[in-house]
Design an enzyme around this catalytic site. Structure first.
Site, PDB file in Angstrom:
ATOM      1  N   HIS A   1       0.828  -1.215   0.000  1.00 29.38           N
ATOM      2  CA  HIS A   1       0.000   0.000   0.000  1.00 29.38           C
ATOM      3  C   HIS A   1       0.856   1.255   0.000  1.00 29.38           C
ATOM      4  O   HIS A   1       0.476   2.274  -0.560  1.00 29.38           O
ATOM      5  CB  HIS A   1      -0.960  -0.003   1.201  1.00 29.38           C
ATOM      6  CG  HIS A   1      -2.165  -0.867   0.991  1.00 29.38           C
ATOM      7  ND1 HIS A   1      -3.456  -0.422   1.152  1.00 29.38           N
ATOM      8  CD2 HIS A   1      -2.284  -2.155   0.603  1.00 29.38           C
ATOM      9  CE1 HIS A   1      -4.312  -1.398   0.874  1.00 29.38           C
ATOM     10  NE2 HIS A   1      -3.619  -2.471   0.547  1.00 29.38           N
TER      11      HIS A   1
ATOM     12  N   ASN B   1      -7.730   1.344   2.403  1.00 36.22           N
ATOM     13  CA  ASN B   1      -6.833   1.037   3.529  1.00 36.22           C
ATOM     14  C   ASN B   1      -7.157  -0.340   4.090  1.00 36.22           C
ATOM     15  O   ASN B   1      -6.273  -1.048   4.552  1.00 36.22           O
ATOM     16  CB  ASN B   1      -6.946   2.095   4.622  1.00 36.22           C
ATOM     17  CG  ASN B   1      -8.310   2.092   5.318  1.00 36.22           C
ATOM     18  OD1 ASN B   1      -9.000   1.104   5.368  1.00 36.22           O
ATOM     19  ND2 ASN B   1      -8.667   3.226   5.853  1.00 36.22           N
TER      20      ASN B   1
ATOM     21  N   HIS C   1      -0.711 -12.914  -0.989  1.00 35.45           N
ATOM     22  CA  HIS C   1      -1.875 -13.597  -0.448  1.00 35.45           C
ATOM     23  C   HIS C   1      -1.575 -15.046  -0.052  1.00 35.45           C
ATOM     24  O   HIS C   1      -2.492 -15.834   0.134  1.00 35.45           O
ATOM     25  CB  HIS C   1      -3.041 -13.504  -1.439  1.00 35.45           C
ATOM     26  CG  HIS C   1      -3.530 -12.092  -1.607  1.00 35.45           C
ATOM     27  ND1 HIS C   1      -4.465 -11.704  -2.541  1.00 35.45           N
ATOM     28  CD2 HIS C   1      -3.187 -10.956  -0.933  1.00 35.45           C
ATOM     29  CE1 HIS C   1      -4.674 -10.404  -2.440  1.00 35.45           C
ATOM     30  NE2 HIS C   1      -3.914  -9.917  -1.481  1.00 35.45           N
TER      31      HIS C   1
HETATM   32  C1  HEM Z   1      -3.591  -5.437  -6.624  1.00 38.31           C
HETATM   33  C2  HEM Z   1      -4.415  -6.353  -6.270  1.00 38.31           C
HETATM   34  C3  HEM Z   1      -4.735  -6.665  -4.829  1.00 38.31           C
HETATM   35  C4  HEM Z   1      -5.970  -6.661  -4.276  1.00 38.31           C
HETATM   36  C5  HEM Z   1      -7.288  -6.343  -4.970  1.00 38.31           C
HETATM   37  C6  HEM Z   1      -5.813  -7.008  -2.878  1.00 38.31           C
HETATM   38  C7  HEM Z   1      -6.841  -7.082  -1.972  1.00 38.31           C
HETATM   39  C8  HEM Z   1      -6.713  -7.520  -0.673  1.00 38.31           C
HETATM   40  C9  HEM Z   1      -7.805  -7.628   0.260  1.00 38.31           C
HETATM   41  C10 HEM Z   1      -9.243  -7.225  -0.004  1.00 38.31           C
HETATM   42  C11 HEM Z   1      -7.296  -8.137   1.419  1.00 38.31           C
HETATM   43  C12 HEM Z   1      -8.055  -8.426   2.720  1.00 38.31           C
HETATM   44  C13 HEM Z   1      -7.836  -7.338   3.732  1.00 38.31           C
HETATM   45  C14 HEM Z   1      -8.555  -7.601   5.026  1.00 38.31           C
HETATM   46  O1  HEM Z   1      -9.608  -8.234   5.043  1.00 38.31           O
HETATM   47  O2  HEM Z   1      -8.054  -7.146   6.080  1.00 38.31           O
HETATM   48  C15 HEM Z   1      -5.883  -8.342   1.213  1.00 38.31           C
HETATM   49  C16 HEM Z   1      -5.032  -8.841   2.168  1.00 38.31           C
HETATM   50  C17 HEM Z   1      -3.669  -8.916   1.997  1.00 38.31           C
HETATM   51  N1  HEM Z   1      -2.956  -8.498   0.897  1.00 38.31           N
HETATM   52 FE1  HEM Z   1      -3.717  -7.932  -0.874  1.00 38.31          FE
HETATM   53  N2  HEM Z   1      -4.495  -7.225  -2.625  1.00 38.31           N
HETATM   54  C18 HEM Z   1      -3.791  -7.025  -3.782  1.00 38.31           C
HETATM   55  C19 HEM Z   1      -2.423  -7.102  -3.939  1.00 38.31           C
HETATM   56  C20 HEM Z   1      -1.535  -7.398  -2.930  1.00 38.31           C
HETATM   57  C21 HEM Z   1      -0.085  -7.326  -3.059  1.00 38.31           C
HETATM   58  C22 HEM Z   1       0.656  -6.927  -4.323  1.00 38.31           C
HETATM   59  C23 HEM Z   1       0.425  -7.682  -1.856  1.00 38.31           C
HETATM   60  C24 HEM Z   1       1.869  -7.769  -1.418  1.00 38.31           C
HETATM   61  C25 HEM Z   1       2.872  -8.149  -2.148  1.00 38.31           C
HETATM   62  C26 HEM Z   1      -0.694  -7.974  -0.977  1.00 38.31           C
HETATM   63  C27 HEM Z   1      -0.567  -8.427   0.309  1.00 38.31           C
HETATM   64  C28 HEM Z   1      -1.638  -8.727   1.148  1.00 38.31           C
HETATM   65  C29 HEM Z   1      -1.472  -9.337   2.449  1.00 38.31           C
HETATM   66  C30 HEM Z   1      -0.175  -9.790   3.089  1.00 38.31           C
HETATM   67  C31 HEM Z   1      -2.762  -9.450   3.003  1.00 38.31           C
HETATM   68  C32 HEM Z   1      -3.130 -10.001   4.391  1.00 38.31           C
HETATM   69  C33 HEM Z   1      -3.136  -8.849   5.363  1.00 38.31           C
HETATM   70  C34 HEM Z   1      -3.313  -9.282   6.813  1.00 38.31           C
HETATM   71  O3  HEM Z   1      -3.490 -10.460   7.111  1.00 38.31           O
HETATM   72  O4  HEM Z   1      -3.254  -8.380   7.661  1.00 38.31           O
HETATM   73  N3  HEM Z   1      -1.857  -7.775  -1.655  1.00 38.31           N
HETATM   74  N4  HEM Z   1      -5.563  -7.946  -0.060  1.00 38.31           N
HETATM   75  C1  LIG Z   2      -7.637   2.723  10.048  1.00 37.57           C
HETATM   76  C2  LIG Z   2      -8.514   3.542   9.170  1.00 37.57           C
HETATM   77  O1  LIG Z   2      -8.233   4.689   8.901  1.00 37.57           O
HETATM   78  N1  LIG Z   2      -9.592   2.924   8.699  1.00 37.57           N
HETATM   79  C3  LIG Z   2     -10.538   3.563   7.770  1.00 37.57           C
HETATM   80  C4  LIG Z   2     -10.529   2.839   6.443  1.00 37.57           C
HETATM   81  O2  LIG Z   2     -11.516   3.299   5.580  1.00 37.57           O
HETATM   82  C5  LIG Z   2     -12.814   3.167   6.066  1.00 37.57           C
HETATM   83  C6  LIG Z   2     -13.796   3.570   4.979  1.00 37.57           C
HETATM   84  O3  LIG Z   2     -13.434   4.781   4.357  1.00 37.57           O
HETATM   85  C7  LIG Z   2     -12.943   4.034   7.341  1.00 37.57           C
HETATM   86  O4  LIG Z   2     -14.246   3.915   7.884  1.00 37.57           O
HETATM   87  C8  LIG Z   2     -11.928   3.546   8.364  1.00 37.57           C
HETATM   88  O5  LIG Z   2     -11.956   4.358   9.508  1.00 37.57           O
END
Ligand code: HEM
Ligand SMILES: CC(=O)N[C@H]1CO[C@H](CO)[C@@H](O)[C@@H]1O
Ligand SMILES: *[C@@H]1O[C@H](CO)[C@@H](O)[C@H](O)[C@H]1NC(C)=O
Length: 318
Positions: free
Chosen positions: A66, A94, A191
């Protein structure tokens, strides 16, 4: 190149050449004389936190992604919002980037050792490298020397969502000079550890694209599991890689091929003809995956920031 230069005025020509050394100045061991203990200090704090909670690793990996995708790797993700500025971390995409306090802890330790020498952007890159290797992923050298940005705007956060198509995600990567291969490696590798909350995939299990039916491509056992999970009201989470949940390896690609991708985009990587063969190669070869992941992580880490300074406090500009 020649025709490209012809269309530039002198001002942008100067900017162009001025911009080159900034991005190419990154080098392995950048702090070896200005703050020789940097990498040890970062590793110590990450290791300590990881021993208590393995989920710190995916948190850092996601934070790095990010950070680098918005304004380059300049720690713009760390800036807190103020009364006059909604910062990146307040943006919808975020979606639960976390462990900001860990970065603060590392920064405090580094400021004690060598005041205002090590950038917050480098802290994210180094801490992420440590998180990757602690999770069973490859160990690699991280080029450092990034500067911290002074701008962080929620309105600039244009990250793709989990229901984007492969082609849309590819565009988000190519806009940052990364290839389809980089994309499949980084999304899959990212992922292969960590979790997703139901709000990011529950449409797939209850009402896929307005059909009132689940996504027909999802493995039936996984579907039942997720329907039960996401019926709970507190927005629970599940592992993105349902098999080797906390190990950063290529198993996630095998899961995709078994129709066990959690996010729609992960499943699409295995189904879309654009990316299917890349998924298959990576699924079959963990060595290839590890080498490719290192290369693509370094490439993502080279996305140039517009930065200017070494912050004293990672949460705000000096
Ligand atoms: C560009 C397409 C991508 C999309 C649409 C995407 C979307 C997401 C979403 C929706 C989540 C779940 C977040 C949650 O529920 O807290 C997630 C988790 C995660 N993403 Fe992605 N992601 C993308 C690319 C990447 C890339 C390039 C990386 C790193 C190299 C990455 C690393 C991660 C990791 C490590 C998690 C787990 C976070 C955690 O457990 O705290 N993602 N991603
Ligand atoms: C940690 C943080 O800033 N979370 C924000 C992520 O985005 C959502 C939707 O805009 C906010 O409601 C959260 O506070
Ligand atoms: C889980 O992963 C291991 C190692 O990659 C593999 O041998 C096994 O077949 C996988 N099991 C399932 C149920 O996917």
């Amino acid at each position: 190149m020649e025709s490209f230069l012809k269309h530039l005025n002198v001002f942008s020509l100067v900017l162009f050449f001025f911009a080159l050394p900034i991005s190419s100045a990154l080098q392995v061991g950048f702090y070896s004389s200005s703050c020789p203990n940097t990498e040890n200090i970062v590793r110590q704090v990450v290791q300590q936190r990881f021993n208590a909670d393995k989920s710190v690793a995916p948190a850092l990996l996601r934070m790095f992604f990010h950070d680098c995708f918005i304004r380059g790797c300049d720690a713009s993700i760390l800036i807190d919002s103020t009364t006059t500025n909604q910062a990146e971390k307040a943006a919808g995409a975020n979606g639960s980037v976390r462990e900001y306090a860990l970065i603060d802890q590392i920064k405090t330790a580094l400021e004690q050792a060598c005041p205002q020498k090590v950038s917050c952007a480098d802290i994210i890159a180094l801490a992420t490298r440590d998180a990757v290797s602690l999770s069973g992923g490859p160990m690699y050298s991280v080029p450092t020397g990034r500067l911290d940005g002074t701008i962080s705007r929620a309105s600039e956060v244009n990250l793709p969502g989990p229901a984007s198509t492969v082609s849309q995600i590819q565009q988000a990567f190519s806009a940052r000079k990364m290839t389809l291969n980089d994309m499949v490696i980084l999304v899959g590798g990212g992922h292969s550890i960590g979790r997703a909350h139901c709000n990011f995939f529950q449409d797939r299990v209850f009402n896929f694209q307005g059909t009132s039916k689940p996504d027909p491509t999802m493995d039936k056992n996984l579907l039942t599991k997720l329907q039960n999970l996401c019926s709970l009201t507190f927005n629970p989470a599940t592992f993105l890689d349902q098999n080797t949940t906390v190990v950063l390896d290529n198993e996630v690609y095998n899961q995709m091929k078994k129709n066990k991708g959690i996010l729609q985009i992960d499943q699409e990587l295995a189904l879309d003809p654009l990316s299917a063969s890349i998924v298959s190669s990576l699924a079959a070869n963990n060595k290839l995956f590890r080498q490719s992941f290192v290369n693509s992580m370094i490439k993502m880490g080279n996305l140039p920031g517009t930065g200017g300074e070494i912050r004293k406090n990672c949460r705000r500009q000096n």
